[in-house]
Design a protein around this motif. Structure first.
Motif, PDB file in Angstrom:
ATOM      1  N   HIS A 365       0.877  -1.155  -0.013  1.00 35.79           N
ATOM      2  CA  HIS A 365      -0.347  -0.187   0.420  1.00 35.79           C
ATOM      3  C   HIS A 365       1.014   0.993   0.124  1.00 35.79           C
ATOM      4  O   HIS A 365       0.383   2.196  -0.699  1.00 35.79           O
ATOM      5  CB  HIS A 365      -0.932  -0.020   1.007  1.00 35.79           C
ATOM      6  CG  HIS A 365      -1.479  -1.205   1.587  1.00 35.79           C
ATOM      7  ND1 HIS A 365      -3.819  -1.187   1.396  1.00 35.79           N
ATOM      8  CD2 HIS A 365      -1.603  -2.329   1.359  1.00 35.79           C
ATOM      9  CE1 HIS A 365      -3.565  -2.294   1.109  1.00 35.79           C
ATOM     10  NE2 HIS A 365      -2.797  -3.146   1.685  1.00 35.79           N
ATOM     11  N   ALA A 366       1.625   1.558   1.061  1.00 36.05           N
ATOM     12  CA  ALA A 366       2.927   1.964   1.027  1.00 36.05           C
ATOM     13  C   ALA A 366       3.489   3.004  -0.416  1.00 36.05           C
ATOM     14  O   ALA A 366       3.082   4.212  -0.965  1.00 36.05           O
ATOM     15  CB  ALA A 366       3.208   2.111   1.972  1.00 36.05           C
ATOM     16  N   THR A 367       4.128   1.503  -1.496  1.00 34.41           N
ATOM     17  CA  THR A 367       4.711   1.681  -2.425  1.00 34.41           C
ATOM     18  C   THR A 367       3.743   2.881  -3.534  1.00 34.41           C
ATOM     19  O   THR A 367       4.018   3.367  -4.409  1.00 34.41           O
ATOM     20  CB  THR A 367       5.214   0.855  -2.615  1.00 34.41           C
ATOM     21  OG1 THR A 367       4.656  -0.458  -2.950  1.00 34.41           O
ATOM     22  CG2 THR A 367       6.383   0.501  -1.865  1.00 34.41           C
ATOM     23  N   ASN A 368       2.640   2.411  -3.530  1.00 37.47           N
ATOM     24  CA  ASN A 368       1.226   2.723  -4.055  1.00 37.47           C
ATOM     25  C   ASN A 368       0.906   4.194  -4.066  1.00 37.47           C
ATOM     26  O   ASN A 368       1.051   4.938  -4.874  1.00 37.47           O
ATOM     27  CB  ASN A 368      -0.538   1.584  -4.237  1.00 37.47           C
ATOM     28  CG  ASN A 368      -1.097   2.375  -4.764  1.00 37.47           C
ATOM     29  OD1 ASN A 368      -1.487   2.978  -4.388  1.00 37.47           O
ATOM     30  ND2 ASN A 368      -1.627   1.451  -5.768  1.00 37.47           N
ATOM     31  N   ILE A 369       1.384   5.026  -2.604  1.00 35.58           N
ATOM     32  CA  ILE A 369       0.696   5.526  -2.491  1.00 35.58           C
ATOM     33  C   ILE A 369       1.882   6.770  -2.728  1.00 35.58           C
ATOM     34  O   ILE A 369       1.690   8.140  -3.254  1.00 35.58           O
ATOM     35  CB  ILE A 369       0.399   5.932  -0.895  1.00 35.58           C
ATOM     36  CG1 ILE A 369      -0.928   5.222  -0.176  1.00 35.58           C
ATOM     37  CG2 ILE A 369       0.451   7.761  -0.373  1.00 35.58           C
ATOM     38  CD1 ILE A 369      -2.206   5.759  -1.014  1.00 35.58           C
ATOM     39  N   ALA A 374       4.318  10.876  -6.111  1.00 40.40           N
ATOM     40  CA  ALA A 374       5.053  11.322  -6.844  1.00 40.40           C
ATOM     41  C   ALA A 374       4.711  11.832  -8.923  1.00 40.40           C
ATOM     42  O   ALA A 374       5.051  12.431  -9.288  1.00 40.40           O
ATOM     43  CB  ALA A 374       6.055  10.603  -7.133  1.00 40.40           C
ATOM     44  N   TRP A 375       3.979  10.541  -9.298  1.00 42.34           N
ATOM     45  CA  TRP A 375       3.560  11.287 -10.409  1.00 42.34           C
ATOM     46  C   TRP A 375       1.921  12.262 -10.630  1.00 42.34           C
ATOM     47  O   TRP A 375       2.155  13.098 -11.791  1.00 42.34           O
ATOM     48  CB  TRP A 375       2.986  10.072 -11.019  1.00 42.34           C
ATOM     49  CG  TRP A 375       3.648   8.961 -11.493  1.00 42.34           C
ATOM     50  CD1 TRP A 375       4.231   7.619 -11.201  1.00 42.34           C
ATOM     51  CD2 TRP A 375       4.617   9.270 -12.504  1.00 42.34           C
ATOM     52  NE1 TRP A 375       5.309   7.227 -12.076  1.00 42.34           N
ATOM     53  CE2 TRP A 375       5.432   7.759 -13.211  1.00 42.34           C
ATOM     54  CE3 TRP A 375       4.378  10.291 -14.031  1.00 42.34           C
ATOM     55  CZ2 TRP A 375       5.968   7.204 -13.631  1.00 42.34           C
ATOM     56  CZ3 TRP A 375       5.473   9.777 -14.656  1.00 42.34           C
ATOM     57  CH2 TRP A 375       6.118   8.353 -14.648  1.00 42.34           C
ATOM     58  N   GLY A 376       1.713  12.309  -9.869  1.00 45.06           N
ATOM     59  CA  GLY A 376       0.755  13.940  -9.497  1.00 45.06           C
ATOM     60  C   GLY A 376       1.594  14.730  -9.231  1.00 45.06           C
ATOM     61  O   GLY A 376       1.270  16.195 -10.122  1.00 45.06           O
ATOM     62  N   MET A 615      -3.597  17.129  -7.616  1.00 44.79           N
ATOM     63  CA  MET A 615      -4.346  16.144  -7.728  1.00 44.79           C
ATOM     64  C   MET A 615      -5.564  16.035  -8.616  1.00 44.79           C
ATOM     65  O   MET A 615      -5.895  14.585  -8.048  1.00 44.79           O
ATOM     66  CB  MET A 615      -5.474  17.670  -6.597  1.00 44.79           C
ATOM     67  CG  MET A 615      -4.983  17.915  -4.880  1.00 44.79           C
ATOM     68  SD  MET A 615      -6.399  18.597  -4.150  1.00 44.79           S
ATOM     69  CE  MET A 615      -5.455  18.431  -2.664  1.00 44.79           C
ATOM     70  N   THR A 616      -5.531  16.176  -9.368  1.00 40.89           N
ATOM     71  CA  THR A 616      -6.471  15.836 -10.200  1.00 40.89           C
ATOM     72  C   THR A 616      -5.769  14.649 -11.530  1.00 40.89           C
ATOM     73  O   THR A 616      -6.542  13.799 -11.812  1.00 40.89           O
ATOM     74  CB  THR A 616      -7.292  16.967 -11.584  1.00 40.89           C
ATOM     75  OG1 THR A 616      -6.193  17.665 -11.818  1.00 40.89           O
ATOM     76  CG2 THR A 616      -8.428  17.707 -10.665  1.00 40.89           C
ATOM     77  N   SER A 617      -4.440  15.042 -11.593  1.00 41.22           N
ATOM     78  CA  SER A 617      -3.955  13.623 -12.852  1.00 41.22           C
ATOM     79  C   SER A 617      -3.437  12.833 -11.367  1.00 41.22           C
ATOM     80  O   SER A 617      -3.686  11.319 -11.604  1.00 41.22           O
ATOM     81  CB  SER A 617      -2.576  14.426 -13.208  1.00 41.22           C
ATOM     82  OG  SER A 617      -2.593  15.511 -14.488  1.00 41.22           O
ATOM     83  N   GLY A 618      -2.653  12.914 -10.280  1.00 41.18           N
ATOM     84  CA  GLY A 618      -2.474  11.707  -9.190  1.00 41.18           C
ATOM     85  C   GLY A 618      -3.784  11.576  -8.943  1.00 41.18           C
ATOM     86  O   GLY A 618      -3.446  10.018  -9.014  1.00 41.18           O
ATOM     87  N   ALA A 641      -2.254  -6.699  -4.339  1.00 42.73           N
ATOM     88  CA  ALA A 641      -1.605  -5.165  -5.396  1.00 42.73           C
ATOM     89  C   ALA A 641      -3.058  -4.992  -5.134  1.00 42.73           C
ATOM     90  O   ALA A 641      -2.940  -3.962  -5.145  1.00 42.73           O
ATOM     91  CB  ALA A 641      -0.344  -5.770  -6.621  1.00 42.73           C
ATOM     92  N   HIS A 642      -4.437  -6.072  -5.142  1.00 42.33           N
ATOM     93  CA  HIS A 642      -5.100  -5.303  -6.040  1.00 42.33           C
ATOM     94  C   HIS A 642      -5.851  -4.524  -4.758  1.00 42.33           C
ATOM     95  O   HIS A 642      -6.642  -3.331  -4.677  1.00 42.33           O
ATOM     96  CB  HIS A 642      -6.549  -6.248  -6.790  1.00 42.33           C
ATOM     97  CG  HIS A 642      -7.934  -6.121  -5.981  1.00 42.33           C
ATOM     98  ND1 HIS A 642      -8.928  -6.031  -6.063  1.00 42.33           N
ATOM     99  CD2 HIS A 642      -8.280  -4.608  -7.006  1.00 42.33           C
ATOM    100  CE1 HIS A 642      -9.965  -5.316  -6.535  1.00 42.33           C
ATOM    101  NE2 HIS A 642      -9.664  -4.375  -7.017  1.00 42.33           N
ATOM    102  N   ALA A 643      -5.495  -5.042  -3.283  1.00 43.78           N
ATOM    103  CA  ALA A 643      -5.547  -4.186  -2.177  1.00 43.78           C
ATOM    104  C   ALA A 643      -5.297  -2.801  -1.905  1.00 43.78           C
ATOM    105  O   ALA A 643      -5.759  -1.520  -1.671  1.00 43.78           O
ATOM    106  CB  ALA A 643      -5.670  -4.838  -0.761  1.00 43.78           C
ATOM    107  N   ALA A 644      -3.967  -2.641  -2.770  1.00 44.57           N
ATOM    108  CA  ALA A 644      -3.092  -1.790  -2.302  1.00 44.57           C
ATOM    109  C   ALA A 644      -3.756  -0.707  -3.336  1.00 44.57           C
ATOM    110  O   ALA A 644      -3.931   0.387  -3.128  1.00 44.57           O
ATOM    111  CB  ALA A 644      -1.687  -1.949  -2.736  1.00 44.57           C
ATOM    112  N   GLY A 645      -4.553  -1.185  -4.788  1.00 45.32           N
ATOM    113  CA  GLY A 645      -4.786  -0.383  -5.410  1.00 45.32           C
ATOM    114  C   GLY A 645      -6.022   0.610  -5.648  1.00 45.32           C
ATOM    115  O   GLY A 645      -6.524   1.817  -5.748  1.00 45.32           O
ATOM    116  N   VAL A 646      -6.724  -0.079  -4.083  1.00 49.81           N
ATOM    117  CA  VAL A 646      -7.994   0.078  -3.773  1.00 49.81           C
ATOM    118  C   VAL A 646      -7.772   1.109  -2.773  1.00 49.81           C
ATOM    119  O   VAL A 646      -8.590   1.964  -2.812  1.00 49.81           O
ATOM    120  CB  VAL A 646      -9.267  -1.394  -3.162  1.00 49.81           C
ATOM    121  CG1 VAL A 646     -10.219  -0.493  -1.826  1.00 49.81           C
ATOM    122  CG2 VAL A 646      -9.352  -1.687  -3.910  1.00 49.81           C
ATOM    123  N   THR A 647      -6.213   1.438  -1.944  1.00 51.20           N
ATOM    124  CA  THR A 647      -5.707   1.980  -0.855  1.00 51.20           C
ATOM    125  C   THR A 647      -6.123   3.165  -2.124  1.00 51.20           C
ATOM    126  O   THR A 647      -6.518   4.735  -1.116  1.00 51.20           O
ATOM    127  CB  THR A 647      -4.783   1.424  -0.614  1.00 51.20           C
ATOM    128  OG1 THR A 647      -5.578   0.197   0.570  1.00 51.20           O
ATOM    129  CG2 THR A 647      -4.579   2.867   1.113  1.00 51.20           C
TER     130      THR A 647
END
Length: 686
Positions: A365-369, A374-376, A615-618, A641-647
């Protein structure tokens, strides 16, 4: 050629009527399409009732709040009832654009789900035409309001052109006030319902998205419409109308009075181009949904570029040459295309940003966030470079090196040309909630799995197009706000107020800091509202699961109306405080110091653009990363990975659909309030 100088108002009114009429024709066609089984209609009706109930309560609250500025403007003799009535016109038309668009959206979702039985093309056709209704109503009503009120005041009441344009600032303020409430209220509603439904449904109960056993599922579907359709329509109506009025204000400083009407002619040409462009939105042999949408935008853009030629030729030889007007207009069209392409790169499932976030989800989850944040942040770079380049190019191409006023008007022409494409850009956005709801209806009505196989890819593209529209609106806000700021400083000088908008002024520096904090405070309050209201939804869903155990077994029907009622009441209350920020803080700053207010306006523009794009792009990238994982890549549904994606998606929801897009009208409200305050500032500091 002189037609566009002498009859620009008539041309604009005809174009506006054409846009509205075409929208009505599409509504008639849509309502004739099959609406599916009784179960599908029952679900759709529940969404319709929830959306209507929310908007009735929201608009009632806004109407009560709007009485105060209406009376203050009307009784203040330096502004007067012409400005106050303009405020009423802008507020009414902005609300109408959102309300009508939302009503079409909630009736088209079930028809899109039914059409999906026949494959991708028929489902896409209905969804896009439903979105086109909202888009054409936004530009049609926007141009009708500005051109119509201008015509009524000048022809009906013999008001001077300069005073009429001042009264149109009231119309811009009315549209802006409605849009910030609609964006905030709708955004809080949609994301609180979405977050509440996901946290308990997906994560705690382990049931799919849009599962009919989830008590918040109807509220979630209602939110898609009141936030992404009604709120977005009010937002873009405001952006369109405010920009037209801002450029008309700039034109009052030139001897050629016809320049005041140039923005109306530009808007009229692009309405006709957008209507033609809708016929080119067809899925080809490749099956690419995004390519089908882009075809319509490209066709409309090219037709607009051609249509601008006779308009700009009409003004050749006055204070501007043809080149000095036409080239900035082309710059505006180029900015539109570039902002759309850049946003699609950072939010589309086929590009590196979304794939990178999905890949990062495999490690937690942390790496997803971290990846999403970063991309945002990175997503702000290219759009801001495009905007800065566009500002400089339009300024100098219009002759700004010899006359600063001409350069600023060139920027105004560029931003009006950019926003003249609003009809089609809004169509891309409004298409999104229709396909999202269609997938929800397919799930709740237990339709064949192949229907979700059609609606899911349509919905994934919808996430990208919604992000594209927000990036487009935010980019235009920066340009329009710059034009409004220049008008603020010019009018202050005309009123005899001495100003020193230099960086060696402590008042300007203080204003820059205060203006810079406004978008952060505004966004913070909006996101906290989502957290609080989302928590209420979580508790309600848990309560129903706990007290009604038959829900999970399919033996009991959840109480959908309870969740809708909770979110409706709380979202209305929570939207009021943040909406006061762009009104109360500029008024306070203006009373203290005119220089401080000037610095505040620039500070708000600069930090607001960066924060809103991030905010919008991220948020859009987080959402599509989750969908990419659900498609079977990087682990698939049910994987870590899906659980992290949902977060990540849950964090990104209030980013992209509540706080981020609402910053756009917030920036312009602050600037319009500053212009309306000029007589008061002059009486204090003159």
């Amino acid at each position: 050629m002189d037609f566009f100088q002498n009859h620009a108002v008539l041309f604009a009114l005809v174009a506006a009527a054409a846009g509205v009429s075409y929208g009505v024709a599409l509504i008639v066609w849509l309502l004739k399409q099959p609406s599916g089984s009784e179960r599908m209609r029952e679900i759709s009706h529940a969404v319709q009732e929830g959306a209507r109930a929310y908007l009735r309560k929201q608009y009632t609250t806004i109407a009560v709040v709007s009485v105060i500025p209406f009376l203050l403007i009307g009784f203040y003799n330096k502004l007067g009832w012409g400005t106050a009535v303009g405020f009423l016109v802008g507020a009414t038309l902005s609300a109408a654009a959102g309300f009508i668009g939302m009503n079409v959206s909630v009736r088209s979702n079930v028809r899109t789900a039914e059409a999906a039985k026949g494959g991708l093309k028929p489902a896409f056709k209905i969804a896009f035409r439903a979105g086109s209704v909202t888009g054409l109503l936004v530009v049609g009503l926007g141009l009708l309001g500005v051109a119509g009120y201008y015509w009524i005041l000048t022809a009906g009441f013999d008001v001077s052109r300069a005073k009429t344009v001042d009264d149109l600032v009231g119309l811009a303020f009315g549209g802006s006030l409605i849009s910030v409430f609609a964006r905030l209220g709708g955004g809080i509603f949609t994301k609180a319902a979405d977050v509440g439904a996901d946290l308990v449904g997906k994560i705690e109960a382990g049931i799919p998205e849009d599962d009919p056993r989830n008590p918040a599922v109807i509220a979630d579907n209602v939110g898609d419409n009141v936030g992404d359709c009604a709120g977005m329509a009010a937002d873009l109506f405001e952006t369109y109308a405010v920009t037209a009025v801002a450029v008309m204000l700039l034109a009052t400083h030139f001897k050629v009075q016809g320049l005041i009407l140039l923005p109306l002619a530009i808007g009229g040409v692009s309405i006709f181009a957008s209507i033609i462009g809708t016929f080119f939105a067809r899925i080809g042999r490749s099956g690419s949904i995004m390519n089908a949408l882009y075809k319509s935008v490209i066709v409309a853009t090219v037709l607009s570029a051609v249509g601008f030629i006779p308009i700009m030729m009409a003004y050749d030889g006055g204070q501007f040459s043809f080149r000095q007007l036409y080239l900035p207009a082309l710059i505006g069209l180029a900015i539109t295309f570039l902002l759309v392409a850049i946003t699609e790169y950072y939010t589309g499932t086929r590009w590196h940003a979304v794939k990178s976030i999905a890949s990062a989800s495999q490690t937690g989850h942390a790496t997803n966030i971290i990846s999403g944040l970063a991309w945002g942040m990175q997503a702000t770079v290219a759009p801001v470079i495009v905007i800065a380049t566009g500002i400089l190019s339009a300024y100098y191409l219009a002759g700004g090196d010899g006359d600063a006023k001409k350069g600023l008007y060139g920027i105004g022409v560029a931003v009006m040309a950019q926003l003249s494409m609003t009809g089609l850009i809004v169509a891309l956005d409004a298409y999104g909630p229709v396909t999202d709801n269609a997938g929800g209806i397919a799930e709740m009505a237990d339709m064949d799995e192949k229907v979700r196989g059609v609606t899911d890819p349509l919905d994934a593209v919808g996430n990208t197009t919604k992000a594209v529209t927000k990036g487009y609106a935010i980019g235009s806000a920066g340009l329009a706000a710059l034009v409004l700021f220049s008008e603020y400083s010019t009018k202050l000088g005309a009123e005899g107020v001495h100003t020193n908008f230099q960086l060696n002024s402590p008042w300007v520096i203080a204003g820059l800091f205060i203006g810079g904090l406004m978008p952060f405070l505004f966004a913070s309050l909006a996101m906290q509202a989502v957290g609080v209201v989302g928590g209420q939804v979580v508790e309600e869903v848990r309560r129903q699961f706990r007290e009604m155990p038959g829900i999970m077994k399919g033996e009991q029907k959840p109480d959908y109306t309870r969740a809708v009622s909770i979110v409706t009441g709380s979202a209305i209350k929570k939207m009021l405080l943040p909406a006061l920020i762009p009104i109360a803080i500029p008024i306070t700053a203006g009373i203290i110091s005119a220089d401080m207010l000037g610095g505040l306006l620039i500070g708000t523009i600069v930090t607001g653009i960066f924060l809103a794009i991030q905010m919008t792009s991220g948020g859009g990238a987080w959402d599509n990363a989750k969908k990419l994982i659900e498609d079977g890549l990087y682990g698939g549904k049910g994987s870590p990975a899906h659980a992290a994606g949902v977060t990540g998606d849950t964090v990104g929801d209030p980013y992209k659909d509540t706080a981020g897009p609402a910053i756009n009208p917030m920036i312009k409200i602050a600037n319009i309030v500053a212009i309306l305050m000029i007589p008061l500032i002059a009486s204090i500091h003159g």
